[in-house]
Design a protein around this motif. Structure first.
Motif, short mmCIF file in Angstrom:
data_model
loop_
_atom_site.label_atom_id
_atom_site.label_comp_id
_atom_site.label_asym_id
_atom_site.label_seq_id
_atom_site.Cartn_x
_atom_site.Cartn_y
_atom_site.Cartn_z
N PHE A 94 38.12 46.86 30.86
CA PHE A 94 39.15 46.21 31.67
C PHE A 94 38.96 44.70 31.63
O PHE A 94 37.86 44.20 31.38
CB PHE A 94 39.08 46.69 33.12
N GLU A 95 40.05 43.99 31.88
CA GLU A 95 40.03 42.53 31.94
C GLU A 95 40.73 42.10 33.22
O GLU A 95 41.78 42.63 33.59
CB GLU A 95 40.75 41.94 30.72
N ASP A 105 41.40 35.88 44.83
CA ASP A 105 41.88 37.27 44.71
C ASP A 105 40.69 38.22 44.57
O ASP A 105 39.98 38.19 43.56
CB ASP A 105 42.83 37.43 43.51
N PRO A 106 40.44 39.06 45.58
CA PRO A 106 39.31 39.99 45.53
C PRO A 106 39.57 41.12 44.54
O PRO A 106 40.72 41.43 44.21
CB PRO A 106 39.22 40.51 46.96
N LEU A 107 38.49 41.73 44.07
CA LEU A 107 38.59 42.82 43.10
C LEU A 107 38.75 44.15 43.87
O LEU A 107 37.89 45.02 43.83
CB LEU A 107 37.36 42.86 42.20
N VAL A 108 39.86 44.28 44.55
CA VAL A 108 40.15 45.49 45.32
C VAL A 108 41.59 45.93 45.05
O VAL A 108 42.43 45.13 44.64
CB VAL A 108 39.96 45.26 46.84
N ASN A 109 41.84 47.21 45.29
CA ASN A 109 43.19 47.75 45.30
C ASN A 109 43.52 48.24 46.70
O ASN A 109 42.65 48.75 47.41
CB ASN A 109 43.32 48.93 44.33
N GLN A 157 40.18 57.06 41.22
CA GLN A 157 39.81 55.94 40.35
C GLN A 157 40.61 54.72 40.76
O GLN A 157 41.84 54.75 40.82
CB GLN A 157 40.04 56.27 38.88
N VAL A 158 39.89 53.64 41.01
CA VAL A 158 40.52 52.40 41.46
C VAL A 158 40.26 51.33 40.40
O VAL A 158 39.11 50.94 40.15
CB VAL A 158 39.94 51.95 42.82
N ASP A 159 41.32 50.86 39.75
CA ASP A 159 41.21 49.80 38.75
C ASP A 159 42.57 49.18 38.56
O ASP A 159 43.56 49.60 39.17
CB ASP A 159 40.64 50.33 37.42
#
Length: 460
Positions: free
Chosen positions: A235-236, A258-262, A323-325
């Motif tokens: 992933f990028e 921007d946090p790395l969350v969904n 799965q969170v991405d």
């Protein structure tokens, strides 16, 4: 031939006559230049006889001149008529300097050299050494401080900030990541932003690589692209950063925006709670549907899904992994969830047994007067003329729908015997049917309520 200095010029008869009436000055221009005092006719000092002109030169001798106090008066030269100038006071402590007898001029006096400086006292030398040492120390500290600030700022670049943030997520330190970058979630939406939840993930980001920052011209914002792997997939993600206020006025401070969350919306028509990454998350009744739902912020990763404690005995979720991405993001609208996960249920054997027992109980009731008159019983048994009812085939199974809210039983066969109306031979009838009903899940109640509602014909 011109007369030499000190000789009288030949006088003409007119001049001789004039000298008897007018005093003549014997000094020549050269003599006047050499002597600071010119001869002139002056009144005699009080108490002194009048002065007569010189017979040889016709010049008036000037009377004695006071010189240096304590010295005898000075008289003019008999040869030139010029006054030798008296001694002049020179350097204090030295004898007075007299003018030259030949020229009448004063010799140049060379001033004495200044006395050498007195040597420093030991106390002064110590103070000077202390002062110089303090100055050197201050300079060293300033240079060292500049070097330290430069080193520290080299570790506080946008790339370093992103690397540190991703390292926390990769190591399962969700709470430290929350402090570093605000996820923007409320308390009720942060149930999965914990060390326990992230630490229980079956897969977290790995193989993190951060590229050089793209800093804008104003040097107050930057973009940093990072690549990583999650569950074997690459992933990028590009982070936006802004320059914050310097710490202590010296140290650079870059802030990730921007946090790395969904934002994950969890919905279920069956479950009022789910266990995600070992953490139980309650689902509220939907305002618009009969489903239960909740919105949770979740760090990138893969998490196990299990039934909440209230339904775990009777239901298992059909989705067992979350799965969170970035690939799961379906919406970019502000405030909308990034991804929606609908969790349906599969009945456990315990639920099937519970429903089947209810069906068997209803079968017994429908073959027992007066319950056989109940509306949910088959029409073949709803009669007061029946003398005998017998269950020939009992249901052996039930089918529960995907939402675990409705069911259909297996085939049931009941044999009934009716009395003849006119005293004839009793008639026998066979009824084949299935029961249908609802399964109601009340909030906070572990065991559902099973209700038989109707029968349907069963020909096979």
């Amino acid at each position: 031939e011109e007369p030499s200095a000190g000789q009288a010029s030949p006088a003409s008869p007119d001049a001789s006559e004039a000298s008897a009436d007018t005093p003549a000055v014997s000094a020549t221009p050269e003599d006047a230049a050499e002597s600071p005092v010119e001869s002139s006719s002056e009144a005699p000092e009080p108490g002194q006889p009048p002065t007569a002109a010189s017979a040889a030169t016709g010049a008036f001798p000037v009377g004695p001149v006071m010189g240096v106090p304590g010295q005898p008066p000075t008289v003019p030269s008999a040869a030139t008529g010029a006054f030798p100038v008296g001694p002049v006071m020179g350097v204090p402590g030295q004898p007075p300097t007299a003018a030259s007898a030949a020229t009448g001029s004063f010799p140049m006096v060379t001033p004495a050299p200044p006395p050498p400086p007195s040597p420093m006292s030991p106390a002064t030398r110590r103070q000077l050494k202390v002062g110089l040492g303090a100055l050197v120390l201050v300079l060293v500290l300033v240079i060292a401080g500049i070097a330290v600030v430069s080193i520290l700022n080299s570790r506080r670049t946008p790339e370093k900030e992103v690397s540190a943030y991703l390292a926390l997520i990769a190591d399962g330190h969700a709470e430290d990541a929350n402090k570093m970058v605000d996820p923007g979630a409320s308390h009720d939406e942060s149930l999965l932003l914990t060390d326990e939840a992230l630490g229980a993930a079956t897969s977290r980001i790995t193989a993190v690589k951060v590229e050089d920052a793209d800093v804008d011209g104003d040097d107050d914002s930057a973009l940093v692209t990072a690549t990583f792997r999650l569950d074997g997939e690459r992933f990028e993600h590009t982070f936006s950063l802004n320059r914050g206020d310097k710490e202590y006025g010296l140290l650079d401070n870059w802030e990730i925006e921007d946090p790395l969350v969904n934002k994950v919306e969890l919905t279920s028509s069956t479950f009022d709670s789910l266990t995600i990454g070992g953490q139980e998350v309650s689902l509220d009744n939907s305002e618009y549907t009969s489903s239960h739902e909740t919105l949770q912020y979740v760090y990138f990763g893969v998490y196990d899904i299990a039934a909440g404690s209230s339904r775990s005995k009777y239901l298992t979720p059909d989705a067992t992994s979350l799965q969170v991405d970035s690939a799961e993001r379906v919406s970019s609208s502000k405030g909308a969830p990034d991804q929606t996960v609908t969790v349906s249920a599969s009945p456990t054997q315990a639920l099937k047994d519970l429903v089947l027992n209810k069906v068997k109980q209803e079968t017994t009731d429908c073959t027992t007067p007066p319950n056989n008159m109940d509306s949910e019983c088959p029409s073949a048994v709803q009669s007061r003329q029946i003398s005998k009812m017998e269950v020939t085939t009992e249901a052996s199974e039930v089918t529960i729908d995907s939402s675990a809210t409705t069911f259909t039983s297996g085939k049931i066969v009941i044999t009934t015997t009716k009395n003849s109306t006119y005293g004839g031979t009793p008639s026998t009838d066979t009824s084949r049917f299935k029961f249908e009903g609802d399964i109601d899940w009340d909030a906070g109640q572990e065991e559902p309520t099973v209700t038989v509602l109707r029968t349907t014909s069963a020909y096979y």
